[in-house]
Design a protein around this motif. Structure first.
Motif, PDB file in Angstrom:
ATOM      1  N   GLY A   3       0.866  -1.337  -0.245  1.00 37.62           N
ATOM      2  CA  GLY A   3       0.040  -0.036  -0.243  1.00 37.62           C
ATOM      3  C   GLY A   3       0.856   1.398  -0.012  1.00 37.62           C
ATOM      4  O   GLY A   3       1.960   1.308   0.368  1.00 37.62           O
ATOM      5  N   GLN A   4       0.297   2.504  -0.538  1.00 37.18           N
ATOM      6  CA  GLN A   4       1.129   3.606  -0.638  1.00 37.18           C
ATOM      7  C   GLN A   4       0.826   4.691   0.460  1.00 37.18           C
ATOM      8  O   GLN A   4      -0.707   4.925   0.731  1.00 37.18           O
ATOM      9  N   ARG A  58       6.038  10.289  -1.508  1.00 39.93           N
ATOM     10  CA  ARG A  58       5.491   8.864  -1.783  1.00 39.93           C
ATOM     11  C   ARG A  58       6.140   7.765  -1.220  1.00 39.93           C
ATOM     12  O   ARG A  58       7.536   7.584  -1.487  1.00 39.93           O
ATOM     13  N   ALA A  59       5.660   6.897  -0.447  1.00 39.34           N
ATOM     14  CA  ALA A  59       6.314   5.783   0.082  1.00 39.34           C
ATOM     15  C   ALA A  59       5.385   4.641  -0.021  1.00 39.34           C
ATOM     16  O   ALA A  59       4.196   4.907  -0.080  1.00 39.34           O
ATOM     17  N   SER A  60       5.903   3.328   0.323  1.00 41.24           N
ATOM     18  CA  SER A  60       5.074   2.314   0.350  1.00 41.24           C
ATOM     19  C   SER A  60       5.462   1.257   1.579  1.00 41.24           C
ATOM     20  O   SER A  60       6.429   1.493   2.018  1.00 41.24           O
ATOM     21  N   LYS A  61       4.558   0.673   1.691  1.00 40.67           N
ATOM     22  CA  LYS A  61       4.662  -0.592   2.923  1.00 40.67           C
ATOM     23  C   LYS A  61       5.134  -1.656   2.114  1.00 40.67           C
ATOM     24  O   LYS A  61       4.606  -2.339   1.133  1.00 40.67           O
ATOM     25  N   PRO A  62       6.234  -2.361   2.416  1.00 37.58           N
ATOM     26  CA  PRO A  62       6.815  -3.493   1.813  1.00 37.58           C
ATOM     27  C   PRO A  62       5.759  -4.440   1.690  1.00 37.58           C
ATOM     28  O   PRO A  62       4.918  -4.961   2.501  1.00 37.58           O
ATOM     29  N   GLN A  63       5.921  -5.379   0.489  1.00 37.34           N
ATOM     30  CA  GLN A  63       5.103  -6.388   0.459  1.00 37.34           C
ATOM     31  C   GLN A  63       5.633  -7.591   1.403  1.00 37.34           C
ATOM     32  O   GLN A  63       6.413  -7.786   2.015  1.00 37.34           O
TER      33      GLN A  63
END
Length: 240
Positions: free
Chosen positions: A138-139, A235-240
């Motif tokens: 998720g972003q 803009r960042a994301s949660k690792p899979q």
């Protein structure tokens, strides 16, 4: 400082509801276009949290792109303005980002936080909760005051200091409003982000041409924004 921020935005709620969307170049023709570029045009089937929704402009944009949206804000007047804007199309509630979020783990595909986190002293608190409620992959997309802008505009003697600043805004509906803002260096923003997320993009936006076309009397602000950063977008994301 929290009560000062609540009181200030209670007074500003009519300005955000009536004027900001068309008359604030810093919002309408500077920060918002750059933020929207980072979001999918088609968000059908996706869940999104508008964290610090103010009068609900981003809530409406996320809905228009097809997302299922929840919006939160510290200020009850702003929440009422968001409800007037979107009706029952989004879940809208008063909530303080300094406290745990009332959502289950891995609830959202996207979290959008526009010009909100510079009112929070300890970023690890909301970031830990954002990480918890984001789905894997998720972003997180957020904008804040640019540390260089705060350092120069407020003529601070030490760039690396963490401190509360008081600013004065003059608005059409509210008149003179004193606002509290928390200042920190760029490395603090980036390091807190990467403590919880994978950094994807760091953006120092410039205004779109509509700024000058729609607000010709704001030519001086437009020229300054073309050469001096005012807001910072991450803009960042949660690792899979």
């Amino acid at each position: 400082m929290k009560q000062k921020i609540i009181d200030a935005y209670a007074r500003l709620s009519l300005d955000y509801e009536k004027n900001v969307d068309t008359e604030s170049g810093f919002n309408a023709f500077y920060e918002r276009p750059a933020m929207l570029e980072q979001l999918p045009e088609n968000m059908t089937g996706l869940t999104a949290l508008d964290a610090g929704c103010a009068a609900g402009w981003y809530t409406e944009q996320l809905l228009n792109r097809g997302a299922s949206v929840t919006a939160i804000d510290l200020n009850a007047e702003m929440i009422a303005a968001t409800q007037r804007r979107v009706g029952e199309n989004a879940a809208v509630l008063v909530h303080d980002l300094n406290t745990p979020l009332p959502f289950p783990d891995e609830s959202f595909h996207h979290i959008v936080s526009s010009l909100t986190l510079h009112y929070i002293e300890d970023l690890s608190l909301p970031f830990r909760e954002f990480q918890r409620i984001l789905k894997p992959g998720g972003q997180l997309l957020f904008s804040v005051h640019h540390p260089f802008m705060e350092f120069t505009l407020f003529q601070r003697p030490d760039y690396f200091t963490h401190e509360w600043l008081l600013d004065v805004w003059n608005k059409k509906e509210a008149g003179r409003v004193e606002m509290a803002i928390f200042r920190r260096p760029l490395q603090e923003i980036v390091n807190r982000t990467t403590q919880f997320f994978t950094l994807e993009r760091l953006i120092e936006p410039q205004p779109v041409p509509e700024f000058l076309e729609k607000l010709p009397d704001s030519a001086k602000s437009y020229e300054r924004l073309m050469t001096h950063p005012h807001f910072l977008i991450i803009r960042a994301s949660k690792p899979q």
